[in-house]
Scaffold this motif. Structure first.
Motif, PDB file in Angstrom:
ATOM      1  N   SER A 177     -33.570 -38.913 -24.518  1.00 22.76           N
ATOM      2  CA  SER A 177     -34.969 -39.144 -24.908  1.00 22.76           C
ATOM      3  C   SER A 177     -35.774 -37.884 -24.634  1.00 22.76           C
ATOM      4  CB  SER A 177     -35.581 -40.246 -24.047  1.00 22.76           C
ATOM      5  OG  SER A 177     -34.992 -41.476 -24.300  1.00 22.76           O
ATOM      6  N   GLU A 211     -37.935 -35.038 -28.391  1.00 24.81           N
ATOM      7  CA  GLU A 211     -36.479 -35.112 -28.243  1.00 24.81           C
ATOM      8  C   GLU A 211     -35.854 -33.767 -28.596  1.00 24.81           C
ATOM      9  OE1 GLU A 211     -38.201 -37.804 -28.845  1.00 24.81           O
ATOM     10  OE2 GLU A 211     -37.270 -39.304 -27.555  1.00 24.81           O
ATOM     11  N   ARG A 226     -40.755 -46.823 -31.101  1.00 27.49           N
ATOM     12  CA  ARG A 226     -40.832 -46.443 -29.688  1.00 27.49           C
ATOM     13  C   ARG A 226     -39.671 -47.090 -28.915  1.00 27.49           C
ATOM     14  NH1 ARG A 226     -45.394 -44.020 -27.639  1.00 27.49           N
ATOM     15  NH2 ARG A 226     -43.873 -43.354 -26.091  1.00 27.49           N
ATOM     16  N   GLY A 227     -39.130 -46.324 -27.991  1.00 25.21           N
ATOM     17  CA  GLY A 227     -37.968 -46.811 -27.230  1.00 25.21           C
ATOM     18  C   GLY A 227     -36.673 -46.713 -28.025  1.00 25.21           C
ATOM     19  N   SER A 262     -34.405 -44.535 -28.584  1.00 23.22           N
ATOM     20  CA  SER A 262     -33.189 -43.818 -28.166  1.00 23.22           C
ATOM     21  C   SER A 262     -32.059 -44.786 -27.814  1.00 23.22           C
ATOM     22  CB  SER A 262     -33.483 -42.921 -26.966  1.00 23.22           C
ATOM     23  OG  SER A 262     -34.458 -41.985 -27.306  1.00 23.22           O
TER      24      SER A 262
HETATM   25  N1  ASP Z   1     -39.232 -40.828 -26.707  1.00 25.84           N
HETATM   26  C1  ASP Z   1     -39.321 -42.074 -27.432  1.00 25.84           C
HETATM   27  C2  ASP Z   1     -40.359 -42.979 -26.793  1.00 25.84           C
HETATM   28  O1  ASP Z   1     -40.967 -42.590 -25.792  1.00 25.84           O
HETATM   29  C3  ASP Z   1     -38.006 -42.770 -27.579  1.00 25.84           C
HETATM   30  C4  ASP Z   1     -37.352 -43.236 -26.306  1.00 25.84           C
HETATM   31  O2  ASP Z   1     -37.704 -42.760 -25.215  1.00 25.84           O
HETATM   32  O3  ASP Z   1     -36.452 -44.084 -26.391  1.00 25.84           O
HETATM   33  O4  ASP Z   1     -40.600 -44.035 -27.281  1.00 25.84           O
END
Ligand code: ASP
Ligand code: ADP
Ligand code: MG
Length: 443
Positions: free
Chosen positions: A35, A119, A195-196, A198
């Motif tokens: 990430s 990233e 978001r999230g 990864s």
């Molecule tokens: N950097 C991205 C986020 O903060 C993806 C991740 O961290 O999974 O949402």
């Protein structure tokens, strides 16, 4: 081969990056998904937001603040001057690119391009550090293989073909580092997996390659039995079935991206949740085994809207539900919970973008009422109807809380309640008290 994903906190400082590098260099060949450093994606969202509001000065200030921070990171991360220079030059290109983007008109596409930079920075920094340590490492750009189709869903055949080809052409490395979260869409433009995302990247890569295991390394020792951000004294759950984990992720357990378990489930690849801050902790294994007769965990999903349609025309009518669901389909809005009576239906949605349209169309079929700012509380475990008493136990726990809807029997793993968002914490705590503290005492 194993796929390991490290989240934002796990690579959140130069020291954390060094710790991760130590963890991944055990001589076994692996793919590592990273990430952005924690806080970076939020800053990039802020930059995009300032561009949208045409406040270019503020956008520039956020970029400059990030640039100063990353310069310090580079100083701390590398010991050799040439590696500091090489990485600073690379980061400077990214910051210049960001400054250039601020001169463009805001668009969705522009925002995606901005969000991708976090990233790109973290993976380059870690790869250069590993090279400094003499590790045989290769950075494989996610934008070369991670792609979505015309529905915005991961294009599995494309991903499989391209990553397989990249690995085949680049045999002989110990580590392959790649970016989580970012991808290209059907038009080839830079996009992301939400978001999230990864976690989703790691599970998609693990699924298409039929990996031995997918490991999600984060800042907590696995999936807890309730949301630790709201409930004190939660404890880790050591094993979850794929379907249980998928329900928890979808219904708000932030430790996993909402849809990341599906590809791993279809491919039958186990997912292990591990703690970067305590690598020897056992964490949680997610696989196809089912522990009978237990309630595993509770999660909550916010920003839910309930839509009630009442119509005497529904009585004994065929095709009524079809028409209702079609309205949601044409408005590209998925439905989460459903309850019906002979003269009414209540459905919930988590995206109000098309709410006005939906309500207009539904008025053809009945009288509509809306409840906003609601929250789905989801209890997950072996909830087959033969397991007498579980639904009573769960309902009893919520005796003091006004419940708008209950859904049970849709799957073997889930019983969901709709409550007001303002009652969320009380509901989660009451469930923990009833379901887990009692259970712990009995053990
Ligand atoms: N950097 C991205 C986020 O903060 C993806 C991740 O961290 O999974 O949402
Ligand atoms: P990462 O940056 O590594 O992806 P996230 O912040 O996305 O990490 O996910 C980890 C966080 O998820 C934990 O720190 C915790 O606060 C939160 N969380 C919410 N529900 C749960 C749960 N049921 N079990 C464990 N963590 C949870
Ligand atoms: Mg995450």
């Amino acid at each position: 081969m194993k796929i390991l994903k490290f989240g934002g906190t796990s690579v959140g400082s130069p020291q954390r990056m060094k710790d991760v590098c130590q963890l991944i260099t055990d001589g076994n060949r692996k793919i590592v998904v990273l990430s952005a450093m924690s806080g970076t994606t939020n800053s990039l969202v802020e930059i995009a937001d300032y561009i949208k509001k045409r406040n270019l000065e503020a956008a520039g200030n956020v970029i400059n603040k990030l640039r100063t921070l990353y310069k310090q990171h580079v100083e701390e991360l590398y010991s050799k001057e040439e590696n500091k220079e090489k990485t600073n030059a690379l980061l400077l290109d990214i910051f210049m690119h960001l400054h250039n983007l601020t001169t463009q008109e805001y668009s969705d596409k522009l925002e995606k391009e901005i969000l991708a930079q976090g990233e790109l920075m973290s993976t380059n920094m870690v790869t250069n550090y590993l090279k400094e340590q003499g590790v045989k490492v290769m950075l494989i750009p996610a934008l070369d293989f991670m792609r979505t189709d015309s529905n915005g869903e991961p294009d599995m055949p494309y991903i499989k073909e391209h990553i397989t080809d990249i690995l085949k052409k680049n045999d002989g490395y110990e580590l392959y580092i790649t970016q989580g979260f970012i991808c290209r869409n059907i038009n080839g433009d830079v996009d992301n997996l939400q978001r999230g995302g990864s976690d989703y990247t790691a599970c998609l890569v693990g699924a298409v390659l039929r990996a031995e295991e997918i490991q999600i390394w984060t800042d907590i020792d696995g999936m807890h039995n309730n949301d630790p951000r709201y409930v004190p004294n939660t404890t880790p759950v050591r094993q979850l079935n794929f379907e249980e984990a998928a329900e928890l992720a979808y219904f708000g357990a932030k430790i996993l991206h909402p849809t990341c378990i599906q590809p791993a489930h279809y491919a039958g690849v186990p997912v292990r949740l591990l703690n970067t801050m305590d690598p020897s902790a056992p964490g949680t294994i997610i696989n196809d085994q089912m522990q009978k007769g237990t309630i595993k965990a509770v999660a909550a999903k916010d920003n839910i809207t309930a839509i009630k349609i009442v119509s005497s025309r529904m009585l004994l009518a065929t095709g009524f539900l079809h028409k209702l669901f079609e309205t949601f389909e044409v408005n590209h809005t998925p439905v989460d919970m459903v309850t019906t009576s002979e003269v009414g239906v209540t459905l919930t949605i988590d995206n109000n973008a098309h709410l006005a349209n939906i309500v207009e169309e539904l008025k053809k079929y009945g009288t509509i009422s809306i409840d906003e700012n609601m929250c789905i509380i989801c209890v997950v475990g072996d909830l087959r109807w033969g397991n007498v008493g579980f639904e009573t136990l769960v309902t009893e726990a919520l005796a003091q809380i006004p419940v708008r809807m209950i859904a049970y029997g849709g799957s073997n793993h889930n019983i969901s309640f709709l409550v007001r968002e303002s009652d969320k914490k009380a509901a989660l705590c009451a469930l923990s008290e009833k379901l887990f503290n009692n259970q712990q005492k009995a053990e």
